[in-house]
Every structure is written in C-alpha cells, then in structure tokens.
Design a protein around this motif. Structure first.
Motif, PDB file in Angstrom:
ATOM      1  N   SER A  13      -4.494 -25.800 -34.784  1.00  0.00           N
ATOM      2  CA  SER A  13      -4.325 -25.050 -36.030  1.00  0.00           C
ATOM      3  C   SER A  13      -5.535 -24.202 -36.404  1.00  0.00           C
ATOM      4  CB  SER A  13      -4.032 -26.015 -37.179  1.00  0.00           C
ATOM      5  OG  SER A  13      -2.792 -26.632 -36.989  1.00  0.00           O
ATOM      6  N   VAL A  14      -6.602 -24.296 -35.658  1.00  0.00           N
ATOM      7  CA  VAL A  14      -7.776 -23.476 -35.941  1.00  0.00           C
ATOM      8  C   VAL A  14      -7.474 -22.059 -35.475  1.00  0.00           C
ATOM      9  CG1 VAL A  14     -10.223 -23.122 -35.458  1.00  0.00           C
ATOM     10  CG2 VAL A  14      -9.340 -25.433 -35.735  1.00  0.00           C
ATOM     11  N   ALA A  30      -8.492 -32.562 -43.266  1.00  0.00           N
ATOM     12  CA  ALA A  30      -9.035 -31.518 -42.393  1.00  0.00           C
ATOM     13  C   ALA A  30      -9.686 -30.376 -43.160  1.00  0.00           C
ATOM     14  CB  ALA A  30      -7.923 -30.968 -41.507  1.00  0.00           C
ATOM     15  N   LYS A  31      -9.571 -30.371 -44.470  1.00  0.00           N
ATOM     16  CA  LYS A  31     -10.131 -29.290 -45.276  1.00  0.00           C
ATOM     17  C   LYS A  31     -11.642 -29.167 -45.102  1.00  0.00           C
ATOM     18  CE  LYS A  31      -8.369 -29.119 -49.358  1.00  0.00           C
ATOM     19  NZ  LYS A  31      -8.098 -29.245 -50.794  1.00  0.00           N
ATOM     20  N   ALA A  32     -12.294 -30.241 -44.681  1.00  0.00           N
ATOM     21  CA  ALA A  32     -13.741 -30.222 -44.461  1.00  0.00           C
ATOM     22  C   ALA A  32     -14.124 -29.231 -43.366  1.00  0.00           C
ATOM     23  CB  ALA A  32     -14.234 -31.608 -44.098  1.00  0.00           C
ATOM     24  N   LEU A  33     -13.220 -28.988 -42.426  1.00  0.00           N
ATOM     25  CA  LEU A  33     -13.511 -28.001 -41.383  1.00  0.00           C
ATOM     26  C   LEU A  33     -13.617 -26.602 -41.971  1.00  0.00           C
ATOM     27  CD1 LEU A  33     -11.269 -29.127 -38.396  1.00  0.00           C
ATOM     28  CD2 LEU A  33     -13.752 -29.119 -38.502  1.00  0.00           C
ATOM     29  N   LEU A  39     -14.359 -22.823 -40.521  1.00  0.00           N
ATOM     30  CA  LEU A  39     -13.206 -22.466 -39.692  1.00  0.00           C
ATOM     31  C   LEU A  39     -11.987 -22.211 -40.577  1.00  0.00           C
ATOM     32  CD1 LEU A  39     -13.569 -25.172 -36.914  1.00  0.00           C
ATOM     33  CD2 LEU A  39     -14.244 -22.786 -36.793  1.00  0.00           C
ATOM     34  N   LYS A  40     -11.104 -21.345 -40.125  1.00  0.00           N
ATOM     35  CA  LYS A  40      -9.865 -21.051 -40.848  1.00  0.00           C
ATOM     36  C   LYS A  40      -8.735 -21.844 -40.214  1.00  0.00           C
ATOM     37  CE  LYS A  40      -7.129 -18.698 -43.546  1.00  0.00           C
ATOM     38  NZ  LYS A  40      -6.825 -19.315 -44.788  1.00  0.00           N
ATOM     39  N   VAL A  55      -2.158 -30.441 -40.196  1.00  0.00           N
ATOM     40  CA  VAL A  55      -2.987 -29.614 -39.333  1.00  0.00           C
ATOM     41  C   VAL A  55      -3.037 -30.278 -37.963  1.00  0.00           C
ATOM     42  CG1 VAL A  55      -5.327 -28.754 -38.985  1.00  0.00           C
ATOM     43  CG2 VAL A  55      -4.363 -28.795 -41.263  1.00  0.00           C
ATOM     44  N   TYR A  56      -2.879 -29.492 -36.913  1.00  0.00           N
ATOM     45  CA  TYR A  56      -2.970 -29.988 -35.542  1.00  0.00           C
ATOM     46  C   TYR A  56      -4.299 -29.545 -34.958  1.00  0.00           C
ATOM     47  CZ  TYR A  56       2.026 -30.494 -36.226  1.00  0.00           C
ATOM     48  OH  TYR A  56       3.246 -30.843 -36.723  1.00  0.00           O
ATOM     49  N   LEU A  57      -4.993 -30.481 -34.279  1.00  0.00           N
ATOM     50  CA  LEU A  57      -6.308 -30.173 -33.721  1.00  0.00           C
ATOM     51  C   LEU A  57      -6.372 -30.501 -32.237  1.00  0.00           C
ATOM     52  CD1 LEU A  57      -8.626 -31.602 -36.509  1.00  0.00           C
ATOM     53  CD2 LEU A  57      -7.974 -29.233 -36.139  1.00  0.00           C
TER      54      LEU A  57
END
Length: 83
Positions: A13-14, A30-33, A39-40, A55-57
């Motif tokens: 998702s990045v 994941a909002k910390a990313l 990162l968006k 969110v997928y990482l």
C-alpha cells in the motif's frame, strides 16, 4: 499473515512500491509510517469514522513499520499487561 491467494492479489500500500504484500495492518496502526517515515499510504476498505481501513505492507515496509513503532507498541503491550 496473508493466505497464498491473497498474497498474489495484494500489492504493498505504500505509494510507488509494487511489491507483494506480506502483512495486513489496520490504518490506525500503520499511520505512523505517514507521520514518522513520510510515506504515503493507499487505504483499502475504509468506511470512516467507524472503520479506518486496511493497509497491506511488503516485507521491507513491514520491517520499517516495526522499527518506527517499536516504542509505541512496547508501551501499549505494557499497559495491557498491567491493566
């Protein structure tokens, strides 16, 4: 962890990363990313305000997420144990 079928269908998702997704996280976690690493993220299945989305990482961004949120996760785990 994602199943084999979901791994083939899901991408990281990045924004700008096209790698296979290995992990699935809540957008709240994941909002910390976005805030700390700059990162968006592309959020899936979001229905604000009740459902923040998923969110997928990929493995690289998941390791970065773990590194960025280590102290927050540790504090949350300690609060759970003591309370």
């Amino acid at each position: 962890m994602l199943s084999e079928r979901e791994k083939k269908e899901r991408k990281c998702s990045v924004e700008g990363c096209g790698a296979e997704a290995v992990h699935e996280l809540s957008y709240v976690d994941a909002k910390a990313l976005e805030t700390k690493a700059g990162l968006k993220l592309v959020v899936y299945r979001a229905r604000p305000p009740r459902r923040p989305g998923i969110v997928y990482l990929c493995s690289t961004h998941y390791k970065l997420w773990k590194k960025v949120t280590k102290s927050e996760r540790r504090a949350r785990d300690l609060a759970r144990r003591s309370g």
